[in-house]
Design an enzyme around this catalytic site. Structure first.
Site, PDB file in Angstrom:
ATOM      1  N   CYS A 245       2.763   2.091   3.190  1.00 20.04           N
ATOM      2  CA  CYS A 245       4.013   1.546   3.397  1.00 20.04           C
ATOM      3  C   CYS A 245       5.210   2.198   2.730  1.00 20.04           C
ATOM      4  O   CYS A 245       6.398   2.370   3.425  1.00 20.04           O
ATOM      5  CB  CYS A 245       4.005  -0.222   2.723  1.00 20.04           C
ATOM      6  SG  CYS A 245       2.594  -1.126   3.593  1.00 20.04           S
TER       7      CYS A 245
ATOM      8  N   ASP B 165       3.126  26.206 -32.765  1.00 16.07           N
ATOM      9  CA  ASP B 165       4.115  26.632 -33.794  1.00 16.07           C
ATOM     10  C   ASP B 165       3.738  26.175 -35.188  1.00 16.07           C
ATOM     11  O   ASP B 165       3.205  25.049 -35.199  1.00 16.07           O
ATOM     12  CB  ASP B 165       5.533  25.795 -33.277  1.00 16.07           C
ATOM     13  CG  ASP B 165       6.634  26.233 -34.355  1.00 16.07           C
ATOM     14  OD1 ASP B 165       6.584  27.505 -34.639  1.00 16.07           O
ATOM     15  OD2 ASP B 165       7.298  25.688 -35.063  1.00 16.07           O
TER      16      ASP B 165
ATOM     17  N   CYS C 298       0.807  -1.279   0.073  1.00 15.73           N
ATOM     18  CA  CYS C 298       0.142  -0.132   0.017  1.00 15.73           C
ATOM     19  C   CYS C 298       0.908   1.045   0.042  1.00 15.73           C
ATOM     20  O   CYS C 298       1.987   1.210   0.247  1.00 15.73           O
ATOM     21  CB  CYS C 298      -0.758  -0.098   1.310  1.00 15.73           C
ATOM     22  SG  CYS C 298      -0.292   0.164   2.756  1.00 15.73           S
TER      23      CYS C 298
END
Length: 750
Positions: free
Chosen positions: A28, A423, A25
């Site tokens: 952790c 551009d 998780c």
């Protein structure tokens, strides 16, 4: 006293990359981060819970980091900058096999089997016997021992109160009040829930791992007439490799011989195979079609296109979105605060209001039990995992579609873009001169264009090609390419006595005739020509074309026009962007206004900033940001890198087709192909990711608020609280993983 040659080694700051195994998780990962930062010599520590990639910067040895991570109960293995560890080390085939890979998850399965009698007989049927309690104790020890050990390590090593500590306190408290089955059930459910989170995170890691397996590990090298199968790491620039039909191309290179179709979808996302003939570039990871190719290697394995993609995607996954950083900071003080609030809940009502501390009866809960349930339901697992799993899934989906997004911050910024600046040259246009008109004085079609054909115009193009074949000028390439497409490039021998007319054109002898190709101004000064051609040349020049006049033996013969043509997909891309909710689309160019407005009208852009020098593009982008807020700048990276950096989000195109490497590193988003129709996909994915993250966060908080109220009222048991927390974590994880399959239905992806 230290010697002078040792001190630099001790103070040298380096980056180390590791893969951490055993993370289930996000909390952790936070615990490991907080712990490592306190290690002597560590300056920066970042661990991605979803990918398991750990980056440590500082004057610290890798072995020290590995040992420290092991002391926290996890394993770390060094890896290179591309994140290339063993591709199959964590790849789960099925959930059952994943659960059987580690001791902790095997113990959780054992605990689940042991707790079943207690759930059925005690919780549902109300039986109370010693053997049921014994099985519950065994389940508690099997599933809870790894959790309690991890909680103790975090408390001792990093001095942090982790989620494992909350669950351990809750289980011990349940044992104290005699709720043995509930204590075991809480630990079993939590352990299995953590394993499910780890399994789903491993599935997310598979997305980027699939990129690593695109390029073959070996190649068939041709040297001195012999074919030898060698590892790609042994290949050097200049080596020749053979790619057989159906094989993946092992290295970036240039085709030396052979003709085939190559599927570049894994790299650029292009859905249609591309024709490859001698001189064409091929990319590692693409799939060869029906022909055999000999390819000259142009990059070492560590620097080929797929390696750079993997490196950039892994680095992007390490860059956290602002909302994720905020949640991580919140979780840092939230967990200890929950322990304090639970202590107050257990003591204040009994001491100040005479409420029961212990459970008054089997059907009524006291405030001590309610505080234990609060510890369980208040775990921030779902909130902490809600953002990273969504970000990693979105970045992986983009990478598989040939789009590199540089991290959670760029992804989050993309979701708020309402203005896009393009551009012109090389972005909306091809950036490469193309012959657009051939007109002979003897043409039977006065408005002859590049698509129509007549014998007089073909003859004129043949003569021009014969002269321009001896030139390296970009305009010459456009003429020769057009003649080649028409099958006219070899019908007349190359010109002799070719000479440049500096600033004016070129002259040569073709089969005894003197052919001059020059500018309109040069012909005005040296060669009479019809007024109609003069008018056409002026008209072409006004819209950005380059007119070239031709004379044969001093007599005017006709005119060609060369131009930077608009990309075929530009108009569709602009229209799709408007449909996607982009309110302002702007074109930046250094060309004259007449040329700029002609191109803008062709692609459907109504806001034009013409005559903008490259040095001033960044300033123009800053002005656009002041006017519209969040602005994305799209360019090919040749001369617009400062503008890309000035935008809220810089987007570079064509990284796999010769786009500037500098832009690939500078831009926030890189399109591997030149197809601008991928831009709507980019914005749609970013908005979907933003919606997913907001939904996950809101859902996580809502569930917490509702269950906190239920717990405070005494209506919830601890195992119900565990179900709520783990269920929420699983739901937000699965919701985030849905982004892996995000793929809008547009022609570019059909």
């Amino acid at each position: 006293m230290r010697t002078e040659n040792r001190e630099p080694m001790q103070t040298q700051t380096r980056d180390h990359i590791f893969t951490v195994h055993g993370i289930d998780c996000a909390h952790c990962a936070n615990t490991i981060e907080v712990s490592l930062v306190r290690l002597d010599g560590v300056e920066v520590c970042e661990l991605n819970a979803t990918t398991g990639r750990l980056r440590v910067r500082g004057a610290v040895e890798p072995d020290t980091v590995i040992a420290y991570v092991r002391s926290l109960g996890y394993e770390a293995t060094p890896t290179d900058e591309t994140g290339a560890t063993s591709p199959s080390s964590d790849a789960p085939v099925s959930f059952v096999r994943f659960m059987w890979q580690r001791v902790e998850t095997r113990l959780a399965l054992v605990g689940a089997v042991l707790i079943v009698p207690g759930v059925v007989l005690h919780e549902l049927l109300g039986w109370r016997t010693l053997w049921i309690d014994a099985l519950a104790w065994a389940a508690l020890v099997a599933a809870g021992l790894p959790i309690a050990r991890s909680a103790w390590r975090s408390l001792v090593v990093s001095r942090t109160i982790s989620i494992n500590a909350l669950m351990t306190i809750a289980a011990v408290g349940a044992v104290i009040i005699g709720a043995h089955v509930e204590a075991g059930l809480v630990m079993v459910l939590f352990a299995i829930g953590e394993a499910i989170e780890g399994f789903t995170a491993a599935r997310a890691r598979d997305a980027i791992r699939s990129l690593m397996t695109l390029a073959p590990e070996t190649a068939l090298r041709l040297r001195d007439g012999y074919e030898t199968r060698v590892p790609v790491a042994e290949l050097e620039v200049g080596d020749v490799i053979i790619v057989r039909p159906g094989e993946r191309v092992p290295m970036d290179g240039v085709v030396r011989s052979g003709a085939t179709h190559v599927d570049q979808a894994p790299i650029t996302g292009e859905s249609v195979p591309v024709v490859k003939t001698p001189g064409a570039h091929v990319y590692a990871g693409s799939i060869n079609g029906e022909g055999v190719m000999e390819v000259v290697v142009t990059h070492p394995a560590s620097e080929n296109t797929i390696s750079r993609m993997i490196r950039l995607v892994q680095e992007a996954q390490d860059r956290r979105a602002p909302v994720q950083r905020m949640i991580d900071r919140f979780a840092g003080w939230y967990t200890p605060a929950v322990v304090g609030i639970a202590a107050l809940m257990a003591t204040v009502p009994p001491l100040l209001f005479g409420q029961p501390f212990w459970n008054p009866s089997p059907d009524e809960t006291g405030w001590f039990y309610r505080s234990l349930a609060l510890l369980v339901v208040a775990c921030p697992c779902a909130l902490v995992i809600s953002t990273p799993v969504s970000v990693v899934s979105a970045l992986s989906a983009a990478a598989r579609a040939g789009v590199l997004i540089k991290g959670g911050a760029a992804l989050e910024a993309l979701g708020g873009i309402r203005a896009v600046a393009f551009d012109k040259t090389g972005t909306l246009t091809t950036g490469k001169p193309t012959l657009v008109m051939v007109r002979s004085v003897d043409c039977r079609e006065p408005e002859q264009n590049n698509d129509a054909r007549c014998d007089a115009c073909d003859t004129l193009l043949e003569l021009a090609c014969a002269v321009e074949r001896r030139s390296e000028h970009p305009l010459a390439h456009a003429i020769v390419d057009a003649a080649r497409r028409r099958g006219l490039s070899q019908t007349v021998p190359p010109a002799a006595s070719v000479a440049a007319l500096p600033g004016h054109g070129i002259i040569g002898e073709v089969e005894g005739r003197t052919v001059v190709i020059g500018s309109h101004r040069y012909f005005d000064e040296t060669s009479p020509h019809p007024r109609s051609f003069c008018n056409r040349a002026e008209q072409d020049a006004s819209v950005g074309r380059t007119p070239l006049m031709i004379s044969v033996d001093g007599v005017f013969a006709g005119m060609l026009s060369v131009a930077d043509t608009v990309r075929p997909e530009s108009r569709e891309a602009v229209a799709l962007l408007r449909e996607a909710g982009i309110e302002h689309i702007i074109m930046l160019t250094g060309d004259r206004r007449e040329t700029a407005y002609a191109v803008a009208a062709d692609v459907g852009v109504d806001d034009v900033r013409a005559e903008v020098l490259p040095a001033h593009k960044a300033e123009t982008v800053e002005n656009l940001r002041a006017a519209y807020g969040a602005v994305a700048m799209v360019g090919d990276g040749i001369n617009d890198t400062p503008a890309l950096a000035s935008a809220t989000v810089g987007i570079a195109i064509g990284a796999a087709h010769g786009g500037a490497n500098q832009a690939m590193e500078t831009a926030d988003v890189t399109l591997m192909s030149n197809d601008l129709r991928r831009l709507p996909f980019v914005f749609a994915l970013a908005r979907a990711a933003r919606r997913t993250i907001m939904l996950n966060v809101a859902f996580s908080i809502a569930v917490k608020v509702v269950f906190l109220a239920i717990v405070a009222a005494g209506w919830s048991t601890m195992w119900m609280a565990v179900f709520a927390d783990m269920g929420t974590s699983l739901l937000v994880t699965l919701n985030g993983l849905r982004l892996l399959g995000f793929r809008p239905k547009t022609e570019a992806f059909s």
